[in-house]
Design an enzyme around this catalytic site. Structure first.
Site, PDB file in Angstrom:
ATOM      1  N   LYS A  42       0.930  -1.160   0.047  1.00  0.00           N
ATOM      2  CA  LYS A  42       0.085  -0.091  -0.100  1.00  0.00           C
ATOM      3  C   LYS A  42       0.963   1.275  -0.054  1.00  0.00           C
ATOM      4  O   LYS A  42       2.176   1.309   0.456  1.00  0.00           O
ATOM      5  CB  LYS A  42      -0.870  -0.146   1.287  1.00  0.00           C
ATOM      6  CG  LYS A  42      -0.239  -0.299   2.515  1.00  0.00           C
ATOM      7  CD  LYS A  42      -0.972  -0.716   3.508  1.00  0.00           C
ATOM      8  CE  LYS A  42      -0.336  -0.750   4.875  1.00  0.00           C
ATOM      9  NZ  LYS A  42      -1.319  -1.334   6.102  1.00  0.00           N
ATOM     10  N   TYR A 251      17.259  29.529   8.794  1.00  0.00           N
ATOM     11  CA  TYR A 251      16.091  30.163   9.296  1.00  0.00           C
ATOM     12  C   TYR A 251      16.000  30.238  10.822  1.00  0.00           C
ATOM     13  O   TYR A 251      16.322  29.215  11.435  1.00  0.00           O
ATOM     14  CB  TYR A 251      14.748  29.371   9.048  1.00  0.00           C
ATOM     15  CG  TYR A 251      14.278  29.611   7.542  1.00  0.00           C
ATOM     16  CD1 TYR A 251      13.778  30.804   6.961  1.00  0.00           C
ATOM     17  CD2 TYR A 251      14.054  28.433   6.499  1.00  0.00           C
ATOM     18  CE1 TYR A 251      13.407  31.044   5.550  1.00  0.00           C
ATOM     19  CE2 TYR A 251      13.572  28.920   5.161  1.00  0.00           C
ATOM     20  CZ  TYR A 251      13.257  30.143   4.848  1.00  0.00           C
ATOM     21  OH  TYR A 251      12.988  30.214   3.791  1.00  0.00           O
TER      22      TYR A 251
HETATM   23  C1  LIG Z   1      -0.273  -2.147   6.818  1.00  0.00           C
HETATM   24  C2  LIG Z   1      -0.973  -3.374   7.158  1.00  0.00           C
HETATM   25  C3  LIG Z   1      -0.027  -4.435   7.222  1.00  0.00           C
HETATM   26  C4  LIG Z   1       1.401  -4.397   7.129  1.00  0.00           C
HETATM   27  O1  LIG Z   1       1.835  -3.941   8.504  1.00  0.00           O
HETATM   28  P1  LIG Z   1       3.350  -3.624   8.813  1.00  0.00           P
HETATM   29  O2  LIG Z   1       3.390  -3.324  10.253  1.00  0.00           O
HETATM   30  O3  LIG Z   1       3.655  -2.608   7.847  1.00  0.00           O
HETATM   31  O4  LIG Z   1       4.196  -4.660   8.478  1.00  0.00           O
HETATM   32  C5  LIG Z   1      -0.580  -5.726   7.395  1.00  0.00           C
HETATM   33  N1  LIG Z   1      -2.096  -5.899   7.448  1.00  0.00           N
HETATM   34  C6  LIG Z   1      -2.898  -4.832   7.523  1.00  0.00           C
HETATM   35  C7  LIG Z   1      -4.308  -4.850   7.680  1.00  0.00           C
HETATM   36  C8  LIG Z   1      -2.105  -3.434   7.279  1.00  0.00           C
HETATM   37  O5  LIG Z   1      -3.267  -2.477   7.129  1.00  0.00           O
END
Ligand SMILES: *Cc1c(COP(=O)(O)O)cnc(C)c1O
Length: 351
Positions: A42, A251
């Site tokens: 994702k 800054y």
């Molecule tokens: C993002 C996500 C993962 C992966 O999680 P990590 O902590 O990045 O390994 C797995 N399952 C779901 C439902 C997620 O939303």
């Protein structure tokens, strides 16, 4: 009129180590025991580029991919082989249906509303059980009232809220999930994200869903030796300048030189995800020589102390210290924010 064919090389690049990515997946797959590891891709492969990540992991043998939404599913669909699966974690809204019913990706049904929406479609889906995180998912008490055999369910899953810590919530969620599995079954069962894999065999079931640790995240000591850094932000020096004691930098003059020394100004800033938490704390590297960030990180520019590398010149490149636990300690940002926030001005170079 400008010549549209002239390439303008970026002054910031993200060096991406495909060998390390594949190594990390293989490590997580082996740590998953009899379960097979998938890959959460994702947010554009946690910012590194979902298309590249899918292709490399699929070649290595990974078959289950997790995206957040249907736009992300669409972006990778041409790379997905017929024996691989894509799950859309945010489920299926009414607005998603026209695309979803044509897609080879499947929704993770998170609510009874989504179940009703999908039940007559006759296509595969996953089911998310709420085991106590109270984010997305169907509550265990809503399961017995529905005939789940009317759906073609691939993965029944839940998600761990605190797998990065050893505490009672992990076992609570495991118990809740196992209880829920008495009322709904699919082809496969899945509970663990990256950190959950390290909790041991009871958490593995049939398939695991690592994300962060594929990309170099190490949230538990079990990963500290085995998981490798994947993303290396690099920036070009735009200017070298000599400071005199008393000169101010950046800054609000947050750095004032206490001696005469040289600094370099880099083509990188918080618009590239190198956020202001690194101000006065971050480190850049040239051949393992440390070059500390001086003063405030600006939107597009950073000043670094090059006392340790006086040979550096305008147009030379330096690398940010971006081992995720280390950079998290420096900046106060989570390892997730550090990896997903790397922006679009980098040229992404896989090697
Ligand atoms: C993002 C996500 C993962 C992966 O999680 P990590 O902590 O990045 O390994 C797995 N399952 C779901 C439902 C997620 O939303």
């Amino acid at each position: 009129m400008s010549d549209k064919l002239i390439d303008i090389p970026s002054a910031a690049r993200l060096r991406l180590d495909g060998t390390a990515l594949v190594h990390n997946w293989r490590t997580l797959d082996a740590m998953s025991g009899n379960a097979s590891a998938g890959a959460a891709i994702k947010a554009n492969g946690y910012g590194l580029g979902a298309a590249e990540v899918v292709q490399q992991l699929q070649s290595a043998g990974c078959r289950d991919f997790y995206v957040a939404n249907w736009q992300e599913a669409k972006e990778i669909e041409t790379y997905i082989g017929t024996d691989s699966s894509v799950s859309v974690l945010n489920g299926v809204r009414a607005e998603d249906m026209p695309f979803a019913i044509t897609s080879s990706a499947k929704p993770v049904l998170n609510s009874m509303e989504q179940v009703q929406r999908w039940r007559n479609i006759g296509r595969s889906c996953d089911i998310m059980i709420n085991s106590g995180m109270n984010r997305l998912g169907i509550n265990a008490e809503d399961l017995p009232a529905f005939d789940w055999n009317t759906l073609d369910i691939d993965i029944v899953m839940s998600h761990l809220a605190s797998a990065d810590q050893d505490g009672p919530q992990n076992i609570d969620q495991l118990d809740q999930f196992v209880g829920a599995l008495q009322h709904v079954s699919g082809k496969r069962v899945s509970l663990s994200n990256s950190a959950g894999i390290a909790l041991g065999q009871a958490y593995h079931f049939d398939c695991t869903r690592p994300g962060l640790s594929l990309y170099g995240g190490k949230q538990r000591p079990e990963f500290s030796q085995s998981i490798r850094q994947v993303a290396f932000p690099e920036a070009q020096i735009l200017q070298v300048r000599a400071l005199r004691a008393g000169d101010k930098v950046g800054y609000n003059a947050k750095y004032v030189a206490t001696r005469d020394h040289s600094i370099a100004i880099l083509a990188l800033g918080y618009a590239d995800g190198y956020l202001r938490g690194f101000s006065g704390k971050g480190i850049f590297l040239k051949d393992q020589r440390a070059l500390p960030v001086l003063g405030r990180v600006s939107m597009d520019l950073i000043a670094i102390d090059i006392s340790n590398a006086p040979d550096l010149l305008e147009s030379d490149w330096v690398t940010a210290e971006y081992d995720l636990p280390t950079a998290s300690g420096q900046s106060g940002l989570s390892q997730y924010e550090l990896i997903t926030g790397l922006g679009n001005r980098y040229t992404r170079c896989w090697a």
